[in-house]
Enzyme design. Sequence first.
Site, PDB file in Angstrom:
ATOM      1  CG  ASP A  88      -1.919   1.409   0.971  1.00  0.00           C
ATOM      2  OD1 ASP A  88      -2.734   1.160   0.092  1.00  0.00           O
ATOM      3  OD2 ASP A  88      -2.595   1.317   2.401  1.00  0.00           O
ATOM      4  CG  ASP A 123       1.517   7.803  -3.315  1.00  0.00           C
ATOM      5  OD1 ASP A 123       1.237   7.842  -4.361  1.00  0.00           O
ATOM      6  OD2 ASP A 123       0.940   7.936  -2.784  1.00  0.00           O
ATOM      7  CB  THR A 180      -8.433   4.441  10.012  1.00  0.00           C
ATOM      8  OG1 THR A 180      -7.228   4.746   9.165  1.00  0.00           O
ATOM      9  CG2 THR A 180      -8.718   4.728  11.766  1.00  0.00           C
TER      10      THR A 180
END
Length: 287
Positions: free
Chosen positions: A84, A105, A232
């Site tokens: 991620d 990213d 989260t």
Amino acid sequence: MLVSAKDMLNKARDGKYAVGQFNINNLEWTKAILLTAEELKSPVILGVSEGAGKYMCGYKTVVGMVNGMIEELNITVPVALHLDHGSYEGAKACIEAGFSSVMFDGSHYPIEENVAKTTELVKTCNELGLSIEAEVGSIGGEEDGVIGAGECADPDECKAIADLGVTMLAAGIGNIHGKYPENWTGLSFETLAAVKEKVGDMPLVLHGGTGIPEDMIKKAISLGVAKINVNTECQLSFADATRKYIEAGKDLQGKGFDPRKLLAPGFEAIKATVKEKMELFGSIGKA
Ligand code: 13P
């Protein structure tokens, strides 16, 4: 066996549902997510941030743990192990360690550099049969106590990156990581529709899945989102259940201090959150 996220996401896009990416932090997290996916016959993506990778003693440890669990728990649904928000170096390390999917990213690089680095990683991933996610428009979130608004991606930049042959594309549409602030104005469906129009069939990724209202999630899926990241929310459910256990003094009763007992409510809470998300995303029974 780990699989690339390509087939599961193409199917999700065609079937108008989304596959959840649930980030893992340790053994309990991983086991909870894998067992829930298997029970509900849902494909699943395990997300690992670079920080979580470090915490779990490195990417090789993660690959060993996940592969071991898939075998020992008889997990038959498709599972992708995905880096991620990877850096260029992180993506290379995960490919080397045996991940089946990576996100590069490059959203903080100028578009030319994002293009150059993405091109190279796409080539490597294609050769190895791995999936690769790219990002355009940075996803906001809390940094040093300041909550930054999520940027909206430029649809032309999305098209430029999609054309490099990535498997899936994360486009910023006002979404942010962590809890949404009171004054959040919601997802920009205008941006999402404009991106979709430019990138055609490319499965789109929605980051910051925690706290997005159900109707917005459903609308995003109807507009081409095929992967939704949740981190989260599992952390909050785990912490809440663990706090209740301690506050009830259960760790002080009998062998309640045994980690297998102490962490059990949090484990069950993660399972419940993952189930709720899979129901909302529509991925149940799609494995
Ligand atoms: P949340 O922590 O807001 O669920 O976001 C997860 C995410 O997007 C990981 O990339």
